[in-house]
Scaffold this motif. Structure first.
Motif, PDB file in Angstrom:
ATOM      1  N   PRO A  42      27.427 -43.700  -1.042  1.00 23.64           N
ATOM      2  CA  PRO A  42      26.889 -44.114  -2.306  1.00 23.64           C
ATOM      3  C   PRO A  42      26.840 -45.160  -2.542  1.00 23.64           C
ATOM      4  O   PRO A  42      27.968 -45.750  -2.822  1.00 23.64           O
ATOM      5  N   SER A  88      24.464 -41.673  -8.289  1.00 26.62           N
ATOM      6  CA  SER A  88      25.262 -40.151  -9.133  1.00 26.62           C
ATOM      7  C   SER A  88      25.515 -39.522  -7.849  1.00 26.62           C
ATOM      8  O   SER A  88      24.237 -39.644  -7.206  1.00 26.62           O
ATOM      9  N   TRP A  89      26.539 -38.670  -7.979  1.00 29.01           N
ATOM     10  CA  TRP A  89      26.624 -37.323  -7.575  1.00 29.01           C
ATOM     11  C   TRP A  89      25.337 -36.708  -7.285  1.00 29.01           C
ATOM     12  O   TRP A  89      25.286 -35.743  -5.922  1.00 29.01           O
ATOM     13  N   ARG A 107      34.068 -40.885  -2.972  1.00 29.13           N
ATOM     14  CA  ARG A 107      32.370 -40.670  -3.457  1.00 29.13           C
ATOM     15  C   ARG A 107      31.022 -40.054  -2.973  1.00 29.13           C
ATOM     16  O   ARG A 107      30.259 -39.568  -3.074  1.00 29.13           O
ATOM     17  N   VAL A 115      23.203 -38.170  -4.452  1.00 30.24           N
ATOM     18  CA  VAL A 115      24.322 -37.671  -3.154  1.00 30.24           C
ATOM     19  C   VAL A 115      24.067 -36.846  -2.529  1.00 30.24           C
ATOM     20  O   VAL A 115      23.377 -36.337  -1.137  1.00 30.24           O
ATOM     21  N   LEU A 116      23.733 -35.541  -2.668  1.00 28.26           N
ATOM     22  CA  LEU A 116      24.683 -33.653  -3.096  1.00 28.26           C
ATOM     23  C   LEU A 116      22.482 -33.956  -2.477  1.00 28.26           C
ATOM     24  O   LEU A 116      22.532 -33.152  -1.532  1.00 28.26           O
ATOM     25  N   ARG A 127      32.886 -31.573  -6.555  1.00 24.86           N
ATOM     26  CA  ARG A 127      32.420 -33.136  -6.777  1.00 24.86           C
ATOM     27  C   ARG A 127      33.155 -33.658  -5.376  1.00 24.86           C
ATOM     28  O   ARG A 127      34.269 -32.826  -4.484  1.00 24.86           O
ATOM     29  N   PRO A 128      33.347 -34.191  -5.286  1.00 30.02           N
ATOM     30  CA  PRO A 128      33.902 -35.582  -4.127  1.00 30.02           C
ATOM     31  C   PRO A 128      35.467 -35.537  -4.185  1.00 30.02           C
ATOM     32  O   PRO A 128      35.600 -35.264  -3.692  1.00 30.02           O
ATOM     33  N   VAL A 153      33.137 -33.452   2.424  1.00 30.47           N
ATOM     34  CA  VAL A 153      33.953 -34.606   0.845  1.00 30.47           C
ATOM     35  C   VAL A 153      34.946 -35.144   1.205  1.00 30.47           C
ATOM     36  O   VAL A 153      35.735 -35.040   1.738  1.00 30.47           O
ATOM     37  N   ARG A 211      37.092 -33.160  -5.909  1.00 28.66           N
ATOM     38  CA  ARG A 211      37.769 -31.947  -6.142  1.00 28.66           C
ATOM     39  C   ARG A 211      38.866 -31.292  -5.595  1.00 28.66           C
ATOM     40  O   ARG A 211      39.289 -30.725  -6.777  1.00 28.66           O
TER      41      ARG A 211
END
Length: 542
Positions: A382, A387-388, A417, A391-392, A508-509, A413, A511
């Motif tokens: 990224p 944004s996350w 990020r 990325v998704l 979340r990356p 992940v 998490r």
């Protein structure tokens, strides 16, 4: 029987589909006849109803599914016979193969023919009465062949149409009948408790088909992950002073500065000391070892902790213990690393943590063939403005592209990020070939969302956009290893995922941390086990 299964064999490439190939010979089987209903999401959702008759599974595709409701009439399309081995098939048929989609064993049990001693003849005559004893379906089912062409167009996926293939399925008014009973309100496998979505997310997870669903799962964790001897070793570590000698995984290590803080805490949690990092390394080593064993290891050292500047350490130190694996690089140029650490046993990762390595990065190739990658790597890097959610989007697009190609891979992940995708490949590829393949794939994906992707080499020239970094496919270019910590507050880890987890709103990356990922392993296993030894040919990309 071979003739009866000729259509089944002809429609399938058993080198690609996980569906079972029928045995060439089979003896007579005694006991009660069995039936199975599989919920099958192919081009269209349907249920496959199969009865064991004369050594094969005589099969119908039921678009709306069987029911206990006696007022319902269901279209059932008579399809090719299936082998007995199909009784407990649960998995994902690859896209592009016949019937491509995910399959669960929605119900199974035994059955008895009614009004006949020759069920094969009853099917041939166009009317079969069956008393079923399943976990969901009970009572009398009736299948009746309809007139040629009736019902065509309602669609079962495969084989719908006329020519006497369309039948009607109903449940009789009996003690098991339930008005309004809907199969979609009972979506889980009776063997494993999984939904189709869960099978889709992790098709290679192993199960004992004959076991009770609560005991059906085969652990995808290696022996030694959670045994008593390891518990005792970690307990001994907790009782050491600031330094001492610690025996773990059969090796004696001199450990020092055990109460030194290496990671600041996050979310109000206390900081993480070297003692806690070593305990994590000991616990995770049997899980992570298959992803580093036989490979040169690049270590990212932070001897003063994650908040200080780190540095790369590749040369195996002269003071390393004699048992620590090593590899002499025959292609090393002057001034380059000549001898690398190779972690061929669990204690090696504990040694690395004690050496101040907060990250481990294994080579993509093995030492025995250092110029041949075993994985193709897709690195979703990224930018500042990525944004996350962006990325998704990129990860899901790559998931769809791989699925379309019938290529197996898994995401992880990174603990920072991004997301990285690992695609196992057969022996013999060069880095030039895997790099070119990933570049073609990622450039195709990038065209779908050009507003998110930049192909500029210089980071400052990308305008804050993400880079789909195919250049990681090169000798001695490495990505962080599965379950490696990252130098950040809370000690997040690079965590392998099942594909379906990309749709988890809580993902979340970073998490999972060294304090939480062990519980995750106990509950869901290791998603990368499915691709650990799964070499494959990469299809041509235009």
């Amino acid at each position: 029987m071979a003739d009866r299964l000729a259509a089944y064999r002809r429609k399938r490439d058993f080198a690609r589909t996980p569906e079972p190939a029928p045995a060439r010979t089979r003896g007579q089987r005694g006991g009660e006849a069995r039936f199975v209903v599989q919920r099958h999401r192919a081009r269209r959702l349907h249920y496959d109803l199969r009865f064991e008759i004369d050594g094969v599974l005589v099969s119908w595709a039921v678009p709306k599914g069987p029911t206990l409701d006696p007022s319902a009439r269901r279209l059932a399309v008579h399809v090719e016979d299936h082998p007995i081995e199909y009784l407990h098939f649960e998995g994902v048929i690859p896209s592009g193969e016949y019937g491509g989609g995910d399959v669960i064993v929605w119900d199974t049990g035994t059955w008895e023919p009614v009004h006949t001693d020759d069920p094969a003849a009853a099917v041939e005559a166009g009317e079969l009465h069956a008393e079923v004893y399943g976990e969901k379906l009970r009572g009398r089912l009736v299948l009746v062949r309809r007139g040629t062409g009736e019902g065509a167009g309602e669609g079962a996926g495969e084989g719908a149409g006329g020519d006497g293939k369309d039948w009607m399925l109903l449940h009789k008014h009996d003690a098991y009948a339930v008005d309004g009973w809907d199969p979609e309100e009972h979506p889980r496998s009776v063997l494993t408790g999984r939904t189709n979505e869960q099978v889709r997310a992790d098709p290679d997870r192993e199960w004992h088909s004959e076991a009770d669903a609560r005991e059906a799962e085969v652990s995808l964790l290696p022996e030694g992950f959670d045994d008593e001897s390891l518990d005792e070793a970690i307990d001994r570590l907790g009782h050491l002073g600031e330094e001492g000698t610690w025996t773990v995984h059969g090796r004696r290590l001199k450990v020092t500065h055990l109460d030194k803080v290496l990671f600041p805490g996050r979310d109000g949690e206390p900081p993480i000391t070297k003692r806690e990092l070593l305990a994590y390394a000991a616990r995770i080593a049997p899980v992570a070892l298959p992803y580093v064993a036989g490979r040169a290891l690049n270590l990212h050292r932070f001897p003063d902790g994650a908040e200080a500047k780190g540095f790369w350490h590749k040369q195996r130190p002269d003071h390393a213990p004699s048992w620590l694996g090593s590899w002499d690089n025959p292609d090393a140029d002057p001034g380059e690393t000549t001898t690398y650490v190779v972690a061929d046993e669990p204690a090696a990762l504990v040694w690395a943590a004690n050496f101040g390595a907060l990250e481990w990065h294994p080579w993509t190739s093995r030492t025995r063939a250092s110029q041949e990658p075993t994985y193709a790597l897709i690195d979703l890097d990224p930018g500042e403005k990525t944004s996350w959610a962006d990325v998704l989007v990129l990860a899901r697009l790559h998931r769809d592209a791989l699925d379309h190609l019938g290529v197996r891979g898994r995401p992880k992940v990174t603990g920072r990020r991004g997301i990285q995708i690992v695609v196992p490949v057969r022996a013999g590829y060069t880095f030039t070939e895997t790099r070119a393949w990933v570049e073609t794939l990622s450039r195709t994906v990038g065209k779908v969302v050009p507003e998110l992707v930049s192909w500029k080499w210089e980071k400052k020239a990308r305008g804050g956009k993400a880079r789909l970094d195919y250049t990681q496919n090169a000798v001695n270019k490495t990505l962080v290893g599965p379950y490696s910590p990252r130098p950040a507050p809370g000690a997040p880890v690079a965590a392998p995922l099942a594909w379906g987890e990309l749709d988890d709103p809580e993902l979340r990356p970073d998490r999972w941390t060294i304090r939480t990922v062990l519980d995750r392993l106990v509950s869901v296993g290791d998603p990368f086990r499915a691709i650990l030894d799964d070499p494959q040919e990469l299809p041509e990309l235009s």
